[in-house]
Write an enzyme that holds these catalytic residues in place. Sequence first.
Site, PDB file in Angstrom:
ATOM      1  N   HIS A  75       0.801  -1.222   0.000  1.00  0.00           N
ATOM      2  CA  HIS A  75       0.000   0.000   0.000  1.00  0.00           C
ATOM      3  C   HIS A  75       0.838   1.279   0.000  1.00  0.00           C
ATOM      4  CE1 HIS A  75       0.722  -0.106   4.378  1.00  0.00           C
ATOM      5  NE2 HIS A  75       0.355   1.169   4.410  1.00  0.00           N
ATOM      6  N   ASP A  76       2.054   1.216   0.502  1.00  0.00           N
ATOM      7  CA  ASP A  76       2.896   2.419   0.579  1.00  0.00           C
ATOM      8  C   ASP A  76       4.000   2.441  -0.476  1.00  0.00           C
ATOM      9  OD1 ASP A  76       1.702   3.999   2.491  1.00  0.00           O
ATOM     10  OD2 ASP A  76       2.887   3.227   4.162  1.00  0.00           O
ATOM     11  N   LYS A  79       5.431   5.652  -1.916  1.00  0.00           N
ATOM     12  CA  LYS A  79       6.347   6.547  -1.192  1.00  0.00           C
ATOM     13  C   LYS A  79       7.707   6.627  -1.863  1.00  0.00           C
ATOM     14  CE  LYS A  79       4.265   6.578   3.398  1.00  0.00           C
ATOM     15  NZ  LYS A  79       4.399   6.214   4.825  1.00  0.00           N
ATOM     16  N   HIS A 104       1.511   9.993  -2.466  1.00  0.00           N
ATOM     17  CA  HIS A 104       2.017   8.615  -2.477  1.00  0.00           C
ATOM     18  C   HIS A 104       0.913   7.611  -2.805  1.00  0.00           C
ATOM     19  CE1 HIS A 104       0.384   8.175   1.652  1.00  0.00           C
ATOM     20  NE2 HIS A 104       0.483   6.872   1.446  1.00  0.00           N
ATOM     21  N   HIS A 131      -6.302   3.107   0.883  1.00  0.00           N
ATOM     22  CA  HIS A 131      -5.994   3.057   2.313  1.00  0.00           C
ATOM     23  C   HIS A 131      -6.089   4.405   3.021  1.00  0.00           C
ATOM     24  CE1 HIS A 131      -1.916   4.044   0.790  1.00  0.00           C
ATOM     25  NE2 HIS A 131      -1.652   4.520   1.998  1.00  0.00           N
ATOM     26  N   HIS A 132      -6.309   5.495   2.281  1.00  0.00           N
ATOM     27  CA  HIS A 132      -6.554   6.793   2.933  1.00  0.00           C
ATOM     28  C   HIS A 132      -7.942   7.339   2.605  1.00  0.00           C
ATOM     29  CE1 HIS A 132      -2.872   7.642   5.065  1.00  0.00           C
ATOM     30  NE2 HIS A 132      -2.157   7.315   4.018  1.00  0.00           N
ATOM     31  N   ASP A 160      -4.188   0.566   8.752  1.00  0.00           N
ATOM     32  CA  ASP A 160      -3.121   1.539   8.525  1.00  0.00           C
ATOM     33  C   ASP A 160      -3.102   2.596   9.623  1.00  0.00           C
ATOM     34  OD1 ASP A 160      -1.031   2.737   6.824  1.00  0.00           O
ATOM     35  OD2 ASP A 160      -2.502   4.318   6.481  1.00  0.00           O
TER      36      ASP A 160
END
Length: 215
Positions: A75-76, A79, A104, A131-132, A160
């Site tokens: 998920h990240d 970045k 990101h 996820h955000h 998260d």
Amino acid sequence: IATSAGVAIEKATLAKEIKVSFESFVKTLSSTIDARDPITAGHSERVAEYSLLIGEEMNLSGNDLDTLKYASLLHDIGKIGIREDILKKDGRLTEKEYRHIQKHVYYTHEILKNVHFERHLRMVPEIAASHHEKMDGSGYHRGLQAEEIPLSGRILALSDVFDAITSRRHYRNRMPFDRVINIVEKDAGTLFDPDCVASFFNVKLLGLGRVLLMD
């Protein structure tokens, strides 16, 4: 019969080796991204473990759990496109810096949608990029709300945040556990899916503690 059985065994062994190889590659990739900042090292793996605990409580199927696991681990990955000085800033971000770090999620989506996933994993990019997102539509990067967000994305969003606030960051120490629980409970229905929160509260403390104490 022996020849057919031998071919079947060989194919099964090869399929297992491919799966193990893919999983080790994904874990190595996610660990590499996390390791850009020693403070967040291990974040993606813990998020994946929390997500699986919640997913199991919600009776997700085997394929759905696999998809949730890989989406959580990756998920990240976006970045990689975030500036080092902002990623490791020792203090709160300015509004401009926060907008930059929000990108990101977009980068995650752009990277993963170009990966050829197996058919049963085709939702990995969508879930990872959710996820955000928030239930009330105030999240990013697409401003989805409620059931517009994939269920596994709603699980991932909760995991998260839970890991973020139970872990140390550059600008604060980890929050006390009782305060974390109050935040999760208070934000059910606005930021988090209430069903995901209910399942989260059904997870045994032993399971949560195991992940919290992961090295």
